[in-house]
Design an enzyme around this catalytic site. Structure first.
Site, PDB file in Angstrom:
ATOM      1  N   ASP A  14       0.823  -1.204   0.000  1.00 51.99           N
ATOM      2  CA  ASP A  14       0.000   0.000   0.000  1.00 51.99           C
ATOM      3  C   ASP A  14       0.857   1.253   0.000  1.00 51.99           C
ATOM      4  O   ASP A  14       0.437   2.298  -0.510  1.00 51.99           O
ATOM      5  CB  ASP A  14      -0.935  -0.005   1.207  1.00 51.99           C
ATOM      6  CG  ASP A  14      -2.073   0.985   1.064  1.00 51.99           C
ATOM      7  OD1 ASP A  14      -2.340   1.415  -0.077  1.00 51.99           O
ATOM      8  OD2 ASP A  14      -2.698   1.333   2.072  1.00 51.99           O
ATOM      9  N   HIS A 204      -7.236  -0.017   9.124  1.00 48.92           N
ATOM     10  CA  HIS A 204      -6.312   0.506   8.120  1.00 48.92           C
ATOM     11  C   HIS A 204      -6.666   1.972   7.935  1.00 48.92           C
ATOM     12  O   HIS A 204      -7.723   2.305   7.401  1.00 48.92           O
ATOM     13  CB  HIS A 204      -6.478  -0.264   6.805  1.00 48.92           C
ATOM     14  CG  HIS A 204      -5.579   0.201   5.708  1.00 48.92           C
ATOM     15  ND1 HIS A 204      -4.378  -0.413   5.424  1.00 48.92           N
ATOM     16  CD2 HIS A 204      -5.691   1.235   4.833  1.00 48.92           C
ATOM     17  CE1 HIS A 204      -3.794   0.207   4.404  1.00 48.92           C
ATOM     18  NE2 HIS A 204      -4.576   1.220   4.039  1.00 48.92           N
ATOM     19  N   HIS A 206      -5.713   6.122   6.980  1.00 52.13           N
ATOM     20  CA  HIS A 206      -4.912   7.076   6.228  1.00 52.13           C
ATOM     21  C   HIS A 206      -4.906   8.423   6.956  1.00 52.13           C
ATOM     22  O   HIS A 206      -5.871   8.775   7.637  1.00 52.13           O
ATOM     23  CB  HIS A 206      -5.458   7.247   4.808  1.00 52.13           C
ATOM     24  CG  HIS A 206      -5.121   6.103   3.908  1.00 52.13           C
ATOM     25  ND1 HIS A 206      -4.604   6.271   2.647  1.00 52.13           N
ATOM     26  CD2 HIS A 206      -5.220   4.759   4.083  1.00 52.13           C
ATOM     27  CE1 HIS A 206      -4.402   5.083   2.082  1.00 52.13           C
ATOM     28  NE2 HIS A 206      -4.768   4.154   2.942  1.00 52.13           N
ATOM     29  N   CYS A 237      -4.271   5.349  -2.609  1.00 52.80           N
ATOM     30  CA  CYS A 237      -5.065   4.431  -3.420  1.00 52.80           C
ATOM     31  C   CYS A 237      -5.207   4.979  -4.833  1.00 52.80           C
ATOM     32  O   CYS A 237      -5.662   6.114  -5.004  1.00 52.80           O
ATOM     33  CB  CYS A 237      -6.450   4.229  -2.792  1.00 52.80           C
ATOM     34  SG  CYS A 237      -7.550   3.180  -3.771  1.00 52.80           S
ATOM     35  N   ASN A 246      -0.664   6.650   4.335  1.00 50.28           N
ATOM     36  CA  ASN A 246      -1.015   5.797   5.472  1.00 50.28           C
ATOM     37  C   ASN A 246      -0.488   6.430   6.765  1.00 50.28           C
ATOM     38  O   ASN A 246       0.353   7.329   6.732  1.00 50.28           O
ATOM     39  CB  ASN A 246      -0.380   4.410   5.321  1.00 50.28           C
ATOM     40  CG  ASN A 246      -0.972   3.621   4.186  1.00 50.28           C
ATOM     41  OD1 ASN A 246      -2.051   3.062   4.298  1.00 50.28           O
ATOM     42  ND2 ASN A 246      -0.261   3.562   3.075  1.00 50.28           N
TER      43      ASN A 246
END
Length: 309
Positions: A14, A204, A206, A237, A246
Site C-alpha cells: 500500500d 487501516h 490514512h 489508493c 497511510n
C-alpha cells in the site's frame, strides 16, 4: 488499554502502489528486510493485481520469490479469484481480500458492486483455506466514500458479519480516503468488534486530513487488535481521488509505546528505515517522528552531555 497491539507493515504494497516512480524489486526486498530487522512479523509484501492498472506491483512474484525464510507472516493482497491463484502459486502465507462498502467506489476499484465485491472476497477466503493458507478481509471505504460521502455504519457491520462467517481470520476496517475522525472510529470499531467476536478487528487508516494518529488511538481504545501502518507514512489508493498517506509506522509506534502499549517494534530501526525509504523515493516522506529529535535521548548521548557538564 491493551498491553500489546499488533502492527502490520504495509509499505511494500500500500505504501508503494500509488507511486509513479517504479521502485525496483531489489529495493522492495531491502525495504522488507529492514521492516523485519525492526521487528515486523506481519508484512503486506505485494498485491496480485492487473499490472496495467497498478504497474508498481507488476513484480509481485519476483518480490515474493526473494523473501527471506523467517517466522514472519507474508501477506499478498488479491481482488479476485485470478489474483488468488497467482498468489497461491507463490509462498505468501496469507491472502488479503478486499470488499468495498459502496457501489460507486467498488465499481472503480474492482469493476463490481459492493455486494459483488463481498461475495468475491468470501470466495477468496475459501480458496485460500482449501489451499491450506489463511485469509483476511478488509472492508474498504468503511468510514466514507469519495463518491457517495457518508457510509452507514449498519451497512459496514452487516458486511463485517458476512466476512467473519466466511472463515476469515480477521476483518479490517479501512479509512481508504482518510476522512474518519476518532468518535466515528471508536463507534464503528466497537460495533464491528461486538458483531464478529471473538474474531479480531484490524484497522487501516490514512492520514489524509491529519486525523490518522488520533484515529489509531480511538481504534485501540475501542478494542482493535491490529493496526496497519506504512514506514514514513507513504501510501495512497490509485482509484480514490486525493487518498494520500497511510499512518506512519514510526509515528504509530512512538504513540503506542510511549503510552504503555507494546508493539514489539524497534523505533530506532523504524526511523532509520524511514530515512532510507525517503532516499529511495527521492523526497521527504510525511512521517513526523523520523524528522524530530529522538526522545527520550539515547543513553550514550545522555552520558556525553553529563560529561560535558
Amino acid at each position: 488499554m491493551p498491553a500489546q497491539v499488533e502492527i502490520v507493515e504495509v509499505s511494500p504494497r500500500d505504501g508503494l502502489q500509488n507511486e509513479a516512480r517504479i521502485v525496483s524489486t531489489a529495493d522492495k526486498s531491502a525495504l522488507i528486510a529492514q521492516a523485519l530487522e525492526a521487528g515486523a512479523r506481519r508484512i503486506e509484501v505485494a498485491s496480485f493485481v492487473d499490472p496495467g492498472k497498478v504497474p508498481q506491483m507488476a513484480d509481485a512474484e519476483a518480490v515474493v520469490a526473494a523473501l527471506p525464510e523467517t517466522d514472519a507472516v507474508y501477506i499478498g493482497l488479491v481482488l479476485n479469484r485470478r489474483g488468488a491463484m497467482r498468489a497461491l502459486a507463490t509462498r505468501v502465507d496469507q491472502l488479503g481480500a478486499v470488499c468495498i462498502a459502496t457501489d460507486s467506489f467498488a465499481m472503480r476499484n474492482q469493476g463490481q458492486t459492493g455486494e459483488g465485491s463481498l461475495e468475491v472476497a468470501c470466495e477468496v477466503v475459501g480458496i485460500a483455506r482449501d489451499a491450506g493458507r489463511s485469509a483476511q478481509i478488509t472492508i474498504g471505504a468503511a468510514f466514507g466514500c469519495p463518491f457517495e460521502g457518508e457510509v452507514p455504519h449498519d451497512r459496514v457491520v452487516a458486511m463485517a458479519r458476512r466476512a467473519a462467517a466466511s472463515g476469515a481470520i480477521e476483518v479490517a476496517l479501512a479509512d481508504t480516503i482518510g476522512v474518519a475522525v476518532p468518535a466515528q472510529v471508536a463507534a464503528l470499531v466497537a460495533r464491528v468488534r461486538a458483531a464478529i467476536a471473538p474474531l479480531p478487528v484490524r484497522v487501516h487508516l490514512h492520514n489524509t486530513r491529519n486525523t490518522g494518529l488520533a484515529n489509531v488511538w480511538a481504534a485501540v481504545e475501542a478494542g482493535a487488535a491490529t493496526i496497519d501502518a506504512s514506514l514514513g507514512g507513504l501510501g495512497g489508493c490509485p482509484f480514490a481521488p486525493g487518498a494520500s498517506g497511510n499512518v506512519p509506522t514510526e509515528d504509530v509506534v512512538y504513540l503506542l509505546e510511549r503510552s504503555g502499549v507494546g508493539t514489539g517494534l524497534d523505533l530506532d530501526r523504524l526511523i532509520a528505515a524511514a530515512g532510507w525509504l525517503a532516499g529511495v523515493m527521492g523526497r521527504s516522506l510525511p512521517g513526523m517522528v523520523s524528522k524530530a529529535q529522538r526522545f527520550p535521548p539515547a543513553p550514550a548521548r545522555i552520558l556525553e552531555r553529563a560529561g560535558q557538564a
